[in-house]
Design an enzyme around this catalytic site. Structure first.
Site, PDB file in Angstrom:
ATOM      1  N   SER A 140      -0.493  -6.803  12.310  1.00 15.66           N
ATOM      2  CA  SER A 140       0.556  -6.484  11.348  1.00 15.66           C
ATOM      3  C   SER A 140       1.011  -7.708  10.562  1.00 15.66           C
ATOM      4  O   SER A 140       1.268  -7.626   9.355  1.00 15.66           O
ATOM      5  CB  SER A 140       1.749  -5.839  12.059  1.00 15.66           C
ATOM      6  OG  SER A 140       2.256  -6.709  13.072  1.00 15.66           O
ATOM      7  N   GLU A 174     -11.920 -12.472  16.408  1.00 16.51           N
ATOM      8  CA  GLU A 174     -10.901 -13.485  16.108  1.00 16.51           C
ATOM      9  C   GLU A 174     -11.313 -14.841  16.681  1.00 16.51           C
ATOM     10  O   GLU A 174     -11.200 -15.878  16.021  1.00 16.51           O
ATOM     11  CB  GLU A 174      -9.546 -13.044  16.673  1.00 16.51           C
ATOM     12  CG  GLU A 174      -8.924 -11.876  15.924  1.00 16.51           C
ATOM     13  CD  GLU A 174      -7.715 -11.289  16.615  1.00 16.51           C
ATOM     14  OE1 GLU A 174      -6.995 -10.517  15.952  1.00 16.51           O
ATOM     15  OE2 GLU A 174      -7.485 -11.579  17.806  1.00 16.51           O
TER      16      GLU A 174
END
Length: 226
Positions: free
Chosen positions: A35, A108
């Site tokens: 987010s 990531e």
């Protein structure tokens, strides 16, 4: 008092200001998932003419970047990046992190490994004294799910399959509660060495170099101890 969403927006804007000096016609930036990373992408789009493009850590982020007109590069096409920007689910004072709430932990970790510096962006609620209140995500090869879970139970964890979720790599996630994470880098290495583990969500062997932390008093910059 600022809401958590407002804090995230504030730190996303601060992250764009942080990366501006690294931008250039040949520069590819690393962009994470979640987010807060979404808000960073939105703010970054205002400067899309100032850099070459981005390498994303998930299909979700790649789609958001592309929607803003930012060229997305396969990491195999990228020789290096000056900076990788991503959020965290938990972070301690040493800038060790737990990541993977969105399930993109492996990509990531890979994208971050190519960058010269990892900048973590988060709101103040993510800073903790000791990692582990947030269940540790572990990406596993499906056939090894049960055997990995048994090993994690021996370590004191309570693993639970993330139901109905498949990673961008076609694997599954075990979310592990109850682990006592006293030495994050040692635990990261131990879990990563379990056969069938793709990677765990501890980012301690290579944690963040810099953290931008949004607080009610403004954005703080923290640096990893040398």
């Amino acid at each position: 008092m600022l809401s958590q969403q407002e804090l995230k927006q504030r730190v996303a804007a601060a992250a764009v200001e942080y990366v501006l000096p690294f931008m250039g016609a040949d520069v590819v930036l690393g962009v994470g998932t979640g987010s807060t990373a979404d808000l960073f992408i939105d703010a970054l789009a205002l400067h899309r003419q100032r850099f070459k493009g981005a390498a994303a850590s998930s299909e979700r982020s790649a789609a958001r970047l592309a929607a803003h007109g930012i060229k997305v590069y396969d990491l195999n096409e990228v020789q290096g990046m000056p900076v990788y920007v991503d959020g965290a689910d938990e972070m301690d004072a040493g800038l060790n992190m737990i990541k993977g709430g969105g399930g993109a932990l492996t990509r990531e970790k890979i994208v971050a490994s190519v960058a010269e510096r990892f900048v973590c962006i988060a709101d103040e609620s993510k800073l903790v004294e000791r990692l582990g209140a947030f269940p540790l995500p572990i990406e596993v090869i499906p056939m090894a799910r049960a055997s990995v879970a048994r090993r994690l139970e021996l370590m004191g964890g309570r693993p639970q399959l993330r139901s109905g979720f498949v990673t961008d790599n076609g694997c599954q996630i075990l979310d592990v509660a109850g682990l006592r994470i006293d030495v994050p880098a040692s635990m990261e290495a131990e879990i990563n060495n379990i056969p069938g583990v793709v990677t765990c969500g501890l980012f301690a062997i290579a944690g963040a170099n810099v953290a931008l932390l949004a607080t009610q008093q403004g954005v703080r910059e923290l640096r990893r101890p040398s």
